[in-house]
Design an enzyme around this catalytic site. Structure first.
Site, PDB file in Angstrom:
ATOM      1  N   GLU A   1       0.796  -1.108  -0.091  1.00  0.00           N
ATOM      2  CA  GLU A   1      -0.112   0.075   0.177  1.00  0.00           C
ATOM      3  C   GLU A   1       0.954   1.207  -0.132  1.00  0.00           C
ATOM      4  OE1 GLU A   1      -4.217  -1.378   1.998  1.00  0.00           O
ATOM      5  OE2 GLU A   1      -2.619  -0.397   3.533  1.00  0.00           O
ATOM      6  N   CYS A   2       0.878   2.064  -0.856  1.00  0.00           N
ATOM      7  CA  CYS A   2       1.210   3.496  -1.008  1.00  0.00           C
ATOM      8  C   CYS A   2       2.752   3.323  -0.984  1.00  0.00           C
ATOM      9  CB  CYS A   2       0.632   4.526   0.239  1.00  0.00           C
ATOM     10  SG  CYS A   2       0.929   6.225  -0.193  1.00  0.00           S
ATOM     11  N   GLY A   3       3.413   3.460   0.203  1.00  0.00           N
ATOM     12  CA  GLY A   3       4.805   3.266   0.313  1.00  0.00           C
ATOM     13  C   GLY A   3       5.231   2.044  -0.087  1.00  0.00           C
TER      14      GLY A   3
ATOM     15  N   SER B   1      -1.445  -0.930  -4.406  1.00  0.00           N
ATOM     16  CA  SER B   1      -1.822   0.697  -5.032  1.00  0.00           C
ATOM     17  C   SER B   1      -1.296   1.512  -4.010  1.00  0.00           C
ATOM     18  CB  SER B   1      -3.393   0.300  -5.210  1.00  0.00           C
ATOM     19  OG  SER B   1      -4.019   0.618  -3.886  1.00  0.00           O
TER      20      SER B   1
END
Length: 442
Positions: A329-331, A427
């Site tokens: 997720e993200c990072g 994502s």
């Protein structure tokens, strides 16, 4: 004596920047220093403030999200968090009535869902008698959100305080405290908010100083007296997200710290075995893990160290080859990609498990709640509530399956999010809960 019925109060403000985080931290540490069994929660999608809460109170902090979570889940999480404690202190987000673009999911919605009152922190630095009109508006805006007390912040002098109190007297709302302007009550910030608690070298000194000021200038007994009983939801919550593996290895260090406690606790209660490893320390995930979770965080600040973590990188490659489900997720998503360009324009090689290049050299803010529908049955099969907040830009995406169909908080269709290659996926969105219409809507 510990309350048998959990009680709580929500600390809010008319707008961001009024000082509610500092006041909340000071209250938590001051109550703890007095021997009060106090626990806390943070309203909305926030990873930074809860760690400061934990440092201040000595107890884990949870997130309660009135936009993303079903009412049943909110009430169950709050009740469980407060059970056995004397007081649950919840810190609001933004202004009291601020939520998504349509106003839903505000701290006021959360207070109403839990049936607890609000204590307002008012920044009085640039106003005097006008404070009464401001507070009156908040007092009468929603009947289901009672304003039970006020904390006047950044008061300039005893004369200024007298003017404020005189103006507020007709409203009959208790003034629980008055805090003078003090430069010591400031925390360092970076682009996603406060610097993380673990990176604050003098955090304990800051918390103790803030608590001393709070104890001398805020009526702690009065705060406990205005707290309300938390509404309990007695039915079994069916809305928690199931674990996406039986043995889940989770990255955890200052580069990967954005994991919601309620998700991890839910996975454990569902029977999953959780283990933790530090990519920054070049540690591999547990060798028999059938799922690996790379949460968000600040990999861009540690990109060079991650790029050089050979043991971590080799183990992740081996895990992908043997078919372990790997979700970022993200990072964590950026780390799964081929490369990451930092703010100075230097490219760092990442894991190379997804055809993705991201960059912080040209920062653009992406912010908002998301409604996600998985385009396959992985990592979950149900519609999800999520949040997106990052400054990274996507430089390149290669050929790969998309992970989620996405809408914003108002239901407008967005471009599909995320990528998937075999059992590796991720994502920019942070998943919060399974989607349900049983939410705390305004």
């Amino acid at each position: 004596m510990i309350n048998t019925v959990p009680k709580g109060v929500l600390i809010a403000a008319p707008q961001s920047g009024a000082g509610k985080t500092t006041v909340t931290l000071a209250l938590l540490r001051a109550l703890r220093n007095r021997g009060t069994a106090v626990v806390s929660a943070k309203s909305g999608p926030d990873y930074i403030d809860p760690k400061f809460h934990e440092a201040a109170s000595g107890s884990p902090c949870i997130n309660l999200d009135a936009w993303a979570m079903p009412i049943s889940q909110i009430r169950t999480l709050a009740w469980d968090q407060a059970n056995g404690a004397e007081l649950l202190v919840i810190e609001g987000a933004m202004g009291l009535f601020d939520g998504a673009a349509n106003g839903r999911g505000s701290a006021a919605d959360l207070a109403a869902a839990l049936g607890i009152p609000v204590v307002m922190v008012i920044d009085c630095a640039k106003q005097a008698q006008s404070v009464a009109a401001l507070v009156s508006g908040f007092q009468h805006f929603r009947k289901d959100v009672p304003i039970a007390g006020l904390i006047l912040n950044r008061v300039g002098s005893s004369r200024h305080e007298a003017m404020l109190r005189h103006a507020l007297e007709p409203l009959a709302i208790p003034v629980l405290g008055v805090l003078a302007r003090d430069e010591r009550l400031a925390l360092p910030e970076r682009h996603l908010g406060l610097v993380q608690a673990g990176e604050h070298d003098e955090l304990e000194q800051f918390l103790d100083e803030a608590a001393d000021l709070c104890a001398n200038q805020i009526d702690l007994d009065g705060l406990r007296q205005v707290a309300g009983t938390i509404t309990h939801h007695t039915t079994t919550v069916q809305d928690t997200l199931p674990p996406f593996g039986q043995r889940i290895a989770i990255a955890r260090d200052v580069a990967f710290s954005f994991a919601y406690p309620h998700l991890l606790d839910g996975w454990k209660k569902a029977g999953a075995e959780l283990s933790f490893f530090s990519p920054l320390e070049d540690q591999p995930p547990q060798s028999d893990a059938d799922a690996i979770y790379l949460p968000g965080g600040y990999p861009e600040l540690h990109a060079g160290k991650l790029s050089a973590a050979r043991i971590f990188k080799a183990a992740m490659q081996q895990s992908a080859e043997r078919g372990a489900l790997i979700y970022g997720e993200c990072g964590g998503y950026m780390t799964l990609g081929d490369g990451l360009v930092d703010a100075e324009g230097k490219r760092h090689e990442m894991l190379g498990l997804l055809p993705l290049e991201t960059s912080f050299a040209d920062r653009r803010r992406h912010l908002g709640y998301r409604i996600l529908t998985p385009l396959s049955r992985l990592p979950w099969s149900q519609t999800l509530s999520a949040h997106e907040f990052h400054y990274a830009s996507t430089v390149r995406e290669g050929r790969a399956e998309r992970l989620f169909s996405a809408m914003d908080a108002e239901g407008a269709q967005l471009s599909d999010l995320g990528l998937r290659v075999g059992s590796v996926m991720g994502s920019f969105a942070h998943v919060i809960a399974a989607r349900s219409e049983d939410r705390a809507l305004a």
